[in-house]
Enzyme design. Structure first.
Site, PDB file in Angstrom:
ATOM      1  N   HIS A 134      30.588  17.706  18.396  1.00 39.72           N
ATOM      2  CA  HIS A 134      29.481  18.681  18.543  1.00 39.72           C
ATOM      3  C   HIS A 134      29.719  20.003  17.824  1.00 39.72           C
ATOM      4  CE1 HIS A 134      27.616  16.074  21.462  1.00 39.72           C
ATOM      5  NE2 HIS A 134      28.592  16.203  22.342  1.00 39.72           N
TER       6      HIS A 134
HETATM    7  O1  V1P Z   1      24.454  19.733  29.862  1.00 36.98           O
HETATM    8  C1  V1P Z   1      25.135  20.605  29.322  1.00 36.98           C
HETATM    9  C2  V1P Z   1      24.649  22.013  29.042  1.00 36.98           C
HETATM   10  C3  V1P Z   1      24.938  22.992  30.110  1.00 36.98           C
HETATM   11  N1  V1P Z   1      23.495  23.204  30.290  1.00 36.98           N
HETATM   12  C4  V1P Z   1      23.028  24.536  30.075  1.00 36.98           C
HETATM   13  C5  V1P Z   1      23.208  22.233  29.241  1.00 36.98           C
HETATM   14  N2  V1P Z   1      26.379  20.356  28.893  1.00 36.98           N
HETATM   15  C6  V1P Z   1      27.050  19.088  29.049  1.00 36.98           C
HETATM   16  C7  V1P Z   1      27.976  18.939  27.856  1.00 36.98           C
HETATM   17  C8  V1P Z   1      28.483  17.547  27.615  1.00 36.98           C
HETATM   18  C9  V1P Z   1      29.452  17.519  26.440  1.00 36.98           C
HETATM   19  C10 V1P Z   1      29.905  16.135  26.010  1.00 36.98           C
HETATM   20  C11 V1P Z   1      30.982  16.203  24.951  1.00 36.98           C
HETATM   21  C12 V1P Z   1      31.282  14.901  24.236  1.00 36.98           C
HETATM   22  O2  V1P Z   1      30.168  14.382  23.545  1.00 36.98           O
HETATM   23  C13 V1P Z   1      32.386  15.092  23.155  1.00 36.98           C
HETATM   24  C14 V1P Z   1      33.716  15.549  23.603  1.00 36.98           C
HETATM   25  O3  V1P Z   1      31.684  13.899  25.137  1.00 36.98           O
HETATM   26  C15 V1P Z   1      27.797  19.075  30.355  1.00 36.98           C
HETATM   27  C16 V1P Z   1      27.726  18.140  31.355  1.00 36.98           C
HETATM   28  C17 V1P Z   1      26.902  16.921  31.399  1.00 36.98           C
HETATM   29  N3  V1P Z   1      26.901  16.241  32.528  1.00 36.98           N
HETATM   30  O4  V1P Z   1      26.268  16.565  30.467  1.00 36.98           O
HETATM   31  N4  V1P Z   1      28.657  20.018  30.745  1.00 36.98           N
HETATM   32  C18 V1P Z   1      29.131  19.639  31.965  1.00 36.98           C
HETATM   33  N5  V1P Z   1      28.577  18.480  32.331  1.00 36.98           N
HETATM   34  C19 V1P Z   1      30.098  20.385  32.741  1.00 36.98           C
HETATM   35  C20 V1P Z   1      30.349  19.999  34.072  1.00 36.98           C
HETATM   36  C21 V1P Z   1      31.270  20.733  34.832  1.00 36.98           C
HETATM   37  C22 V1P Z   1      31.954  21.806  34.254  1.00 36.98           C
HETATM   38  C23 V1P Z   1      31.699  22.150  32.945  1.00 36.98           C
HETATM   39  C24 V1P Z   1      30.782  21.458  32.193  1.00 36.98           C
HETATM   40 ZN    ZN Z   2      30.371  12.432  24.899  1.00 36.35          ZN
END
Ligand code: V1P
Ligand code: ZN
Ligand code: CA
Length: 393
Positions: A146
């Site tokens: 990303h």
């Molecule tokens: O959904 C979001 C953002 C936060 N909102 C404002 C929208 N972020 C996701 C990011 C996922 C990243 C995936 C990385 C990869 O593709 C490559 C290494 O795997 C997110 C999520 C989710 N469930 O999608 N952030 C988190 N969960 C999160 C949970 C707890 C603490 C910190 C981040």
């Molecule tokens: Zn991923």
């Protein structure tokens, strides 16, 4: 290694840096660099290191990072200090920029080192393919798809994949990038929007309102213009919850088979994000270790230089299973594996919640309802076929 003869097959190199694995994104953050330690220890406990060239990778230099990233971003990344923990979500620090800080891309101790080590492993792997010392090079610590030129995003700060592909382009005319992480490989796609020397293909869960990063629709094929040689070289395969091994295998073979036929890549870069497995903390699919590994097997059989990256993967014991199985495919030992997980430490601890004899191939997670119809998958293949009419090698 006097007296040790290796069975002939592919030369495989394995690139890791144990110092990378010590970093912490924070207590509740899903990205756990120690999953790399878990994976490596499982790989080694099967004895696979004897069938590969093993390297402790070095950290990438500032100049190497700057082959893709903007210097003002790198300078900031190199000097910014960790935020007080827990950070205040309501009042973010106004001095932060480039999407740094906050929950997804927190600032932690040693962040710059962690990033340069991830990129260093990917770059070392790419160089082994360039010098032809390896046919398959593995960098499970890379795959952070990303990150943008001047922006952190989704747990990714430095795009090691883009940096490694730029290296491959010095010695190979065309690189096919394939991304089986459950998330859209947006950073890599965007980086190569304007070149016809890289084709990017991402398979991902797509639900623009509810699933990160929200891009990667079927008809998102990059900026289309007759002046852009990169037109039609971005392929997206948007999927719904619960896709199975059987469907994924069919789709992967059809889509990638056609891409290879039209684009005729000289090397393949495969991002093996393990969050597309069933039971992943962030994922939505029903893939098993076999279905995920079948993608690696398919790419290997193409018979051109192959680089394997890690990526997402938030249920560490399943990440270790998948990347171990995939390492065995690279070294051609998958049929010789005793699929039982070694019972000595640390395995006993990490697999203690499972059956007495956990295996690499056991069913992962509670199956989700499969929301992918056969008709939808056929429409995807149809669209990809039409896109590829514009592509010529
Ligand atoms: O959904 C979001 C953002 C936060 N909102 C404002 C929208 N972020 C996701 C990011 C996922 C990243 C995936 C990385 C990869 O593709 C490559 C290494 O795997 C997110 C999520 C989710 N469930 O999608 N952030 C988190 N969960 C999160 C949970 C707890 C603490 C910190 C981040
Ligand atoms: Zn991923
Ligand atoms: Ca993907």
């Amino acid at each position: 290694e006097a007296g040790v003869t290796r069975p002939k097959g592919y030369n495989v190199s394995f690139h890791c840096n144990p110092d990378m694995e010590k970093h912490h994104f924070g207590q509740t953050h899903p990205m756990k660099p120690w999953r790399l330690t878990l994976s490596k220890s499982l790989i080694y406990s099967y004895g696979m290191s004897f069938a590969m060239d093993n390297y402790i990778s070095r950290a990438a230099t500032y100049e190497e990072l700057a082959s893709f990233h903007a210097t003002d971003y790198l300078d900031f990344l190199g000097t910014v200090l960790p935020e007080p923990v827990p950070f205040d979500v309501e009042n973010p620090n106004p001095d932060l920029k480039f999407n740094l800080g906050g929950s997804d891309c927190p600032l932690f101790e040693g962040l710059y080192d962690y990033c340069s080590m991830s990129a260093g492993g990917a770059l070392d792997a790419a160089r082994k393919l360039c010098t032809k010392q390896s046919d398959i090079a593995i960098a499970w610590g890379g795959g952070l798809h990303h990150a943008k030129k001047s922006e952190a995003s989704g747990f990714c700060y430095i795009n090691d994949i883009v940096i490694a592909i730029l290296q491959l382009l010095r010695c190979y005319p065309r690189v096919l990038y394939i991304d089986i992480d459950v998330h859209h490989g947006d950073g890599v796609e965007e980086a190569f929007f304007s070149t016809d020397r890289v084709m990017t293909v991402s398979f991902h869960k797509y639900d623009p309102q509810n699933f990160f990063p929200g891009t990667g629709a079927l008809d998102d094929n990059g900026p289309q213009s007759e002046h852009n040689p990169g037109s039609h070289h971005a392929i997206n395969v948007p999927l719904n919850d619960g896709i199975t091994d059987e469907q994924y295998d069919w789709l992967f073979n059809s889509v990638i088979g056609k891409c290879i036929e039209k684009f005729r890549p000289s090397a393949i870069a495969l991002q093996c994000g393990a969050d597309s497995l069933a039971g992943d903390r962030l994922g939505r699919f029903n893939l098993q270790v076999q279905g995920h590994g079948a993608c690696v097997d398919f790419c290997k059989r193409v018979g051109i230089p192959l680089i394997l990256f890690g990526g997402g993967g938030y249920t560490p014991r399943n990440v270790a299973r998948a990347w171990t199985y995939e390492t065995s495919i690279a070294i051609d030992h998958q049929d010789k594996l005793n699929h039982m997980i070694p019972t000595h430490t640390p395995w006993r601890d990490h697999f203690r919640h499972e059956t007495l004899f956990p295996t690499l191939e056991q069913i992962l997670g509670e199956p989700r309802q499969n929301r992918n119809t056969q008709k939808k998958l056929q429409d995807i293949v149809q669209h990809v076929t039409e896109q590829l009419r514009f592509v010529q090698a």
